[in-house]
Design a protein around this motif. Structure first.
Motif, short mmCIF file in Angstrom:
data_model
loop_
_atom_site.label_atom_id
_atom_site.label_comp_id
_atom_site.label_asym_id
_atom_site.label_seq_id
_atom_site.Cartn_x
_atom_site.Cartn_y
_atom_site.Cartn_z
N UNK A 110 0.95 -1.11 0.21
CA UNK A 110 0.06 -0.01 0.14
C UNK A 110 0.76 1.01 0.00
N UNK A 111 1.88 1.22 0.70
CA UNK A 111 2.88 2.46 0.61
C UNK A 111 3.38 2.77 -0.83
N UNK A 112 3.89 1.65 -1.14
CA UNK A 112 4.56 1.62 -2.56
C UNK A 112 3.70 2.08 -3.66
N UNK A 113 2.13 1.65 -3.79
CA UNK A 113 1.36 1.72 -4.64
C UNK A 113 0.60 3.26 -4.72
N UNK A 114 0.00 3.52 -5.93
CA UNK A 114 -0.83 4.68 -5.93
C UNK A 114 -2.32 4.64 -6.19
N UNK A 115 -2.53 3.07 -6.27
CA UNK A 115 -3.90 2.59 -6.63
C UNK A 115 -4.05 1.17 -6.25
N UNK A 116 -5.29 0.53 -5.93
CA UNK A 116 -5.38 -0.70 -5.59
C UNK A 116 -6.49 -1.52 -6.41
N UNK A 117 -6.20 -2.59 -6.93
CA UNK A 117 -7.14 -3.79 -7.10
C UNK A 117 -7.62 -4.50 -6.00
N UNK A 118 -8.74 -4.83 -5.81
CA UNK A 118 -9.40 -5.34 -4.64
C UNK A 118 -9.65 -6.75 -5.55
N UNK A 119 -9.12 -7.80 -5.19
CA UNK A 119 -9.63 -9.02 -5.94
C UNK A 119 -10.49 -10.03 -4.90
N UNK A 128 -13.96 -9.82 6.36
CA UNK A 128 -13.69 -8.73 7.14
C UNK A 128 -12.52 -8.02 7.09
N UNK A 129 -11.47 -8.80 6.76
CA UNK A 129 -10.11 -8.20 6.83
C UNK A 129 -10.13 -7.40 5.60
N UNK A 130 -10.70 -7.74 4.09
CA UNK A 130 -10.56 -7.03 3.12
C UNK A 130 -11.36 -5.64 3.26
N UNK A 131 -12.52 -5.92 3.90
CA UNK A 131 -13.43 -4.71 4.41
C UNK A 131 -12.60 -3.71 5.08
N UNK A 132 -11.70 -3.94 6.06
CA UNK A 132 -10.87 -3.17 6.80
C UNK A 132 -9.76 -2.61 5.93
N UNK A 133 -9.26 -3.28 5.02
CA UNK A 133 -8.21 -2.34 4.13
C UNK A 133 -8.79 -1.78 3.29
N UNK A 134 -10.16 -1.89 2.68
CA UNK A 134 -10.74 -0.79 1.93
C UNK A 134 -11.06 0.37 2.79
N UNK A 135 -11.34 0.14 4.01
CA UNK A 135 -11.47 1.41 4.85
C UNK A 135 -10.00 2.12 4.88
#
Length: 732
Positions: A110-119, A128-135
Motif C-alpha cells: 500500500x505504501x509503494x502503490x498509487x492505486x489498488x485492485x481488490x481481488x 472482514x479483513x478485506x473490508x478493513x483494508x478498503x477502509x
C-alpha cells in the motif's frame, strides 16, 4: 476502459523501462488468501506479453517463483513485484499476501502503490479483513477497483457478487460500486453450470469473446440487450453523478444522449480521484490460450483510469533535525527521496532492498544517505549513515533485470545496502532527508526460542538480527527477567515462516520453549528475620548479625530500605552493606525465585566485631535475614496485568467479552465506533493472553484487532499461583 481491441503490445522477456513518471502505474493487489491475486498477476503478465504460454519468462523462471517457503506452505508470504508494459505504460503490479499474519507485507504494498485492485472470489465473497483494508485505502483517498475471480466455480454469480461488493465497499454511496462489464456464459455443461466465455462492455455495448483464447469483438444480439440496458443505465447514472459537469445529470434525465467518449472520460476522472470504483470480471487463460478473460479490460483500466505517480501528493519530509521540507510531487529533477519498502536476502548478492522513489532519480554506484526512525522496541537500530548504492534492477519473480536508473514514481531493487532496513529513507548525502514513518502492526504473539546446539548458539544472534532487519513487523526481545529470547510475531503462520527462514536462510536451528511472563513476589504480611553470619577459620573471620522487619507496601513501590539502628549496634560504615545485601537477595527472590518487590525493609538491630566484621559479611547476613523473614510470612506471587483494547464488529462483542471474562479479565467499559464496531477495554493477566492474537482472530473471523500495554503487577489467585509453581518445579 475504452473497450479497445488489443493483440500483443507487451514485450516478452525484455526489461521494461519508464523514463517519466507519467508513463508509470503502481498498483497493489489486495484480497483474502485464495482469492486469486497471484493467478491474476500471472494472467495480466501473459496478456501483456511478459510471460509465454507456459507461464514462464523468456529467460527462465516463473513469475510466481518468489520464495521456497511459499511453495512449501502453498500461499504467498511476502510482497512481490511484477512489471509489465501496456500501451507504452509501465505497470508495477504489487502482489501481496492475503493471510492476516503477513499484513506487514500488505502495508508495504500500500505504501509503494498509487492505486489498488481488490481481488474478490465469486465463490467466497468479501471477508472482514478485506473490508478493513478498503477502509484504510478510503481514509487516504487511494483509487480502487474490484476484480471478481473464480467465475468458474459452480455457485459463482457475478451479479450477486457485485451487489455484495456494493454493500461491503459502498457504505457512503452504493452507486459508486458498479460493473463496467458483464460476463457472457456459454452453453450449460453436464453439471448444469454454464462457463463464462466472454464479456459485455456496458458503455460501448460491444461483446468480447474469449472462448478461443484470443479476444474477439462483436455486436450483441437482440436477446442480450434487455440484460445490458438495466445495468448500462445504472452505470451511466453512477458515472454522471460523479461528473465534474454539474449540468450533465439534468441533461441526461431530460432525455439528452450522452456520447460514450464523454462517459469514458468522466469515468476515468472519477476512478482516478477515488470517487467511483468499477467492478470487472476476470479469469486466467485456459491451457494453450494467450489471453485470460477480462485481462485486457483490467490493463485498460489501470493505464487509463488509475492515476500516475504525478497525481499523488508529495510525502511528508523533514530534515534530520525535524525542519519541514517542501517537495514537488514526483519530480525526477528534485532532491532524492526514496524509501525502502521491503528488505530481503539473496544467497548470491546479499541484502536486496525494494525501493520506491518519490522524488529525484536514483542511480547505481552513487553514495546516498540512509536515515531511519529506528524501532528500538523491535530490535531495529536508528540509522544515520552514508552508503554506496549497488546495482539497480527490476524484480520479476526470482529474476533481477538490470536497469540504468530509477526515476521518481518508479520501483527498483537495490543491491548491497547493508545498513538500510524496511522503512528507511534514502536521500542525497549532502542533503539528508527523512520521510514520515508508515504504520506498522504491533506483533502480539510471543515465540520463546533457544539455540538447538552450541553451533547454533554461535550463529543465533546474527541470524535474528538479519531476520528482524527484513521484517519490521517482528519484534526481538531479550527478556532480562525471564532470561528468554522472544520473537514477537503477528500469528502462527508468521512464526512458522520466521523459524523456517532462520533454518534455511541463515542456517540456525532453534527450539521453541514455553513463553514465560515476568512474575514477582511480595510479602502479604509483616514479618521479622534475623541473619547471623559468623565464621572463624584462622586469621580474620567473618562476623555480622542483623535483625530486620519486613512489611508490604502498595503496588509499584519497589524496595524501600529504612535504618532504625540505635547505639551503633551496626557501625555506620556497614549500613550500606546491609541494604546492598537486602537488595541483592530481593532481586533473586525469597520463595519461588522471582524478584521481590513492594516491601519496606527496616534494619532494627545487629552486632559487629571490631576485627572480623566486613562489607561482605553484612551483605550475607542481610540476605539470610530476608530469607528467614520470608519463611515466616505469607508470600504472594504477583503477575503482570495488561490493559487490553479490542476493536471488534458489533456481532462479536458478546463473544469477545465472554472470552475475556474466561481469561480472568475485568471488562472496564465499551464504546461505539463508526462502521458498526465496538471498542472493548479490559484488564487481563498477561499469562492468559499469550495466544490471544490467534484466539481473537478465530473468535471474530479475522475482523477484530487489539492492542495491549502493561498496567501493573497484582497478586495471583492462590490456585493459579500453585499451578505455576508446579510447572516451574516440573521444568527444573
Amino acid at each position: 476502459m475504452g473497450d479497445k481491441a488489443h493483440t500483443h503490445p507487451g514485450a516478452a522477456g525484455r526489461a521494461v523501462a519508464a523514463d517519466q513518471p507519467a508513463s508509470i502505474r503502481n498498483v497493489v493487489l489486495v484480497g483474502h488468501s485464495g482469492a486469486g491475486k497471484t493467478t491474476l498477476v500471472e494472467a495480466l503478465a501473459l496478456t501483456a506479453g511478459a510471460l509465454n504460454r507456459a507461464g514462464r519468462v523468456e529467460d527462465g523462471g516463473c513469475v510466481s517463483d518468489y520464495d521456497d517457503i511459499e511453495h512449501r506452505q502453498q500461499r504467498s508470504v511476502q510482497l512481490s513485484v511484477v512489471p509489465v508494459t501496456w500501451d507504452g505504460i509501465k505497470i508495477n503490479l504489487l502482489d501481496t499476501p492475503g493471510y492476516a499474519d503477513f499484513v506487514g507485507e500488505l502495508r508495504a504494498g500500500l505504501r509503494a502503490a498509487d492505486a489498488a485492485l481488490f481481488v474478490v472470489s465469486a465463490a467466497d465473497g468479501v471477508d472482514g479483513s478485506t473490508r478493513m483494508v478498503w477502509e484504510e485505502c478510503a481514509a487516504v483517498g487511494m483509487p480502487r477497483a474490484i476484480v471478481v475471480t473464480h467465475l468458474e466455480a459452480a455457485r459463482a454469480d457475478f451479479e450477486e457478487m457485485t451487489r455484495v461488493c456494493a454493500e461491503a465497499f459502498g457504505a457512503e454511496d452504493p452507486d459508486a460500486v458498479l460493473p463496467l462489464y458483464l460476463p457472457l456464459h456459454g452453453p450449460e455443461g453436464p453439471d448444469g453450470h454454464a462457463p463464462v466465455t466472454g464479456l459485455v462492455g456496458l458503455l460501448t455495448q460491444k461483446l468480447f469473446d474469449y472462448s478461443t483464447g484470443e479476444r474477439k469483438e462483436s455486436e450483441p444480439g437482440e436477446d442480450q440487450l434487455p440484460r445490458m440496458d438495466e445495468a448500462r443505465n445504472r452505470l451511466i447514472e453512477g458515472i454522471i453523478s460523479e461528473s465534474e459537469d454539474e449540468t450533465l445529470m439534468d441533461r441526461y434525465l431530460g432525455g439528452e444522449r450522452v456520447d460514450v467518449e464523454t462517459l469514458i472520460k468522466d469515468l476515468e476522472r472519477a476512478v482516478a480521484r477515488a470517487a467511483f470504483f468499477p467492478v470487472l470480471p476476470a479469469a486466467p487463460a485456459a491451457e494453450g490460450a494467450r489471453q485470460g478473460l477480462g485481462t485486457v479490460e483490467v490493463l485498460e483500466l489501470i493505464t487509463r483510469g488509475f492515476p500516475t505517480p504525478l497525481e499523488r501528493e508529495a510525502p511528508t519530509v523533514t530534515t534530520l533535525d525535524g525542519t519541514p521540507r517542501e517537495l514537488k510531487p514526483c519530480d525526477p529533477d528534485g532532491p532524492l527521496v526514496a524509501e525502502v519498502v521491503k528488505t530481503a536476502s539473496d544467497p548470491y548478492v546479499g541484502r536486496v532492498s525494494l525501493v520506491r522513489v518519490f522524488s529525484g532519480t536514483l542511480r547505481p554506484d552513487e553514495t546516498v544517505h540512509v536515515s531511519g526512525h529506528g524501532l528500538a522496541d523491535r530490535g531495529h537500530e536508528d540509522h544515520d549513515v552514508d552508503e554506496r548504492v549497488g546495482a539497480l534492477s527490476m524484480p520479476f519473480g526470482k529474476q533481477q533485470r538490470p536497469v540504468p536508473q530509477a526515476v521518481a514514481g518508479d520501483l527498483v531493487s537495490v543491491a548491497k545496502l547493508n545498513r538500510a532496513e524496511t522503512g528507511d529513507t534514502l536521500s542525497a548525502k549532502d542533503e539528508p532527508l527523512l520521510m514520515a514513518p508508515w504504520e506498522m502492526p504491533d506483533p502480539l504473539l510471543p515465540l520463546a526460542i533457544q539455540a538447538h546446539s552450541k553451533a547454533d548458539e554461535d550463529k543465533l544472534s546474527q541470524g535474528l538480527a538479519r531476520l528482524v532487519a527484513e521484517d519490521p513487523t517482528m519484534r526481538l526481545e531479550q527478556n532480562q527477567d525471564t532470561h528468554q529470547v522472544v520473537l514477537w510475531c503477528l500469528g502462527e503462520a508468521h512464526a512458522d515462516v520466521a523459524l523456517e527462514r532462520l533454518r534455511t536462510r541463515y542456517g540456525v536451528q532453534v527450539d521453541v520453549v514455553p513463553h514465560r511472563v515476568s512474575l514477582r513476589e511480595t510479602f502479604a504480611t509483616k514479618a521479622a528475620g534475623r541473619g547471623r553470619h559468623v565464621k572463624q577459620s584462622g586469621g580474620h573471620g567473618q562476623y555480622a548479625i542483623c535483625e530486620i522487619e519486613v512489611e508490604p507496601l502498595p503496588g509499584g513501590s519497589g524496595i524501600e530500605f529504612v535504618d532504625k539502628v540505635v547505639g551503633g549496634a551496626v557501625p555506620r560504615q556497614f549500613i550500606p552493606s546491609v541494604e546492598k545485601g537486602v537488595r541483592a537477595q530481593a532481586a533473586k527472590g525469597v520463595a519461588a525465585g522471582y524478584p521481590l518487590v513492594d516491601v519496606r525493609v527496616t534494619l532494627l538491630d545487629g552486632k559487629a566485631h571490631s576485627v572480623d566484621s566486613s562489607d561482605a559479611a553484612f551483605q550475607t547476613a542481610a540476605a539470610l535475614a530476608l530469607r528467614e523473614a520470608a519463611a515466616d510470612a505469607k508470600i504472594h506471587l504477583l503477575e503482570p496485568v495488561a490493559e487490553v483494547s479490542v476493536l471488534v464488529g458489533d456481532d462479536y462483542v458478546g463473544a469477545v467479552m465472554s472470552d475475556l471474562s474466561g481469561r480472568r479479565g475485568r471488562v472496564l467499559g465499551t464504546e461505539q465506533v463508526a462502521g458498526g464496531r465496538t471498542l472493548v477495554r479490559a484488564e487481563v493477566p498477561e499469562i492468559e493472553i499469550s495466544r490471544y492474537a490467534v484466539d481473537l482472530r478465530s473468535l471474530s473471523h479475522g475482523t477484530a484487532r487489539f492492542d495491549r500495554r502493561y498496567a501493573r503487577h497484582e497478586p495471583m489467585p492462590p490456585q493459579v499461583a500453585e499451578r505455576v509453581r508446579q510447572q516451574e518445579r516440573a521444568a527444573s
